[in-house]
Design an enzyme around this catalytic site. Structure first.
Site, PDB file in Angstrom:
ATOM      1  N   TYR A 126       0.837  -1.202   0.000  1.00 63.23           N
ATOM      2  CA  TYR A 126       0.000   0.000   0.000  1.00 63.23           C
ATOM      3  C   TYR A 126       0.876   1.259   0.000  1.00 63.23           C
ATOM      4  CZ  TYR A 126      -4.736  -1.865   0.854  1.00 63.23           C
ATOM      5  OH  TYR A 126      -5.965  -2.463   0.743  1.00 63.23           O
ATOM      6  N   ASP A 156      -6.118  -6.158  10.534  1.00 63.24           N
ATOM      7  CA  ASP A 156      -6.534  -7.558  10.565  1.00 63.24           C
ATOM      8  C   ASP A 156      -5.989  -8.311   9.355  1.00 63.24           C
ATOM      9  OD1 ASP A 156      -8.166  -6.016   8.899  1.00 63.24           O
ATOM     10  OD2 ASP A 156     -10.021  -7.039   9.467  1.00 63.24           O
TER      11      ASP A 156
END
Length: 244
Positions: free
Chosen positions: A92, A101
């Site tokens: 990212y 998570d």
């Protein structure tokens, strides 16, 4: 006693570990943090650390942290996604925007298997892949089964569907058509992605399946997989063991 908490979009899961003794549980939180934290904090032994992986947002995290501090006298350790950790590289552009998570599940997957695919069947259905070198290749996020049902029933007139068993066959009532159609659509999506990723990684690449709807969805998967209902807690505990 160590406490590990996984705060998702709709559910909160927890694990208490004291030596070889492990207790765990969880349920829907409805953002009622006082009630959701009652069971995990109900220990007769003092806590030495509290670790949290949360995607509930900054305001919720602040409230959760305050409640834990009041109950235990400890500052909770919130772990968030980073650029690199445990040999896994986050693709990212803004590393922290990857849901923690998903991040800890990828870490756990890679530490166990190297290359792998993680399918999380929660309120959102996510599929993520990591290669043998620890590169997070990216993923998909689509509505989960519950979200799909809610959207269909909310936005469709005169469709009234109660709880029911879903299968992949043709439905013979409105309820069966809804349940079976949504299940078949979700299974087809996951299967298509897994087949494509196994061509890119390897045809024996492990698929780890987790999340609240994991059992319902995976029962219809036509490929081999490993059901890991506590993958996020496992990853969080691994992170905590290294950093503490």
């Amino acid at each position: 006693m160590k406490l590990f908490i996984d705060v998702g979009n709709t559910a909160l899961k927890w694990r208490r570990r004291g030596g070889d003794n492990i207790e765990q549980g969880g349920g829907t939180h409805r953002r009622d943090w006082e009630t959701a934290l009652r069971d995990p904090l109900a220990s007769s032994q003092p806590f030495e650390s509290v670790w949290i992986a949360s995607v509930a947002g900054a305001e919720a995290d602040a409230r959760i942290g305050a409640l834990i501090s009041e109950a235990t006298g400890l500052a909770a350790e919130f772990y968030y996604s980073v650029r690199d950790d445990f040999g896994v590289h986050n693709c990212y552009p803004e590393a922290r925007r990857l849901g923690v998570d998903r991040w800890v599940a990828l870490i756990e997957c890679h530490r166990r298997h190297g290359a792998g695919i993680v399918v999380d069947c929660g309120s959102a259905l996510t599929i993520d892949a990591v290669d043998e070198n620890g590169a997070f290749l990216g993923g998909y996020i689509v509505p989960g089964l519950g979200m799909l049902r809610t959207a269909l029933l909310r936005d469709t007139a005169d469709v009234h569907v109660g709880p029911g068993q879903a299968g992949l066959g043709l439905g013979q009532s409105t309820g069966e058509c809804v349940h079976n159609g949504l299940l078949r659509m979700s299974v087809a999506f996951v299967t298509d992605v897994v087949v494509e990723l196994r061509e890119r990684l390897s045809d024996t690449c492990p698929v780890l399946v987790t999340g609240g709807d994991a059992r319902e969805l995976s029962a219809s998967f036509p490929f081999d997989f490993d059901l890991q209902p506590d993958l996020v807690l496992d990853g969080l505990e691994r992170v905590a063991a290294r950093q503490k």
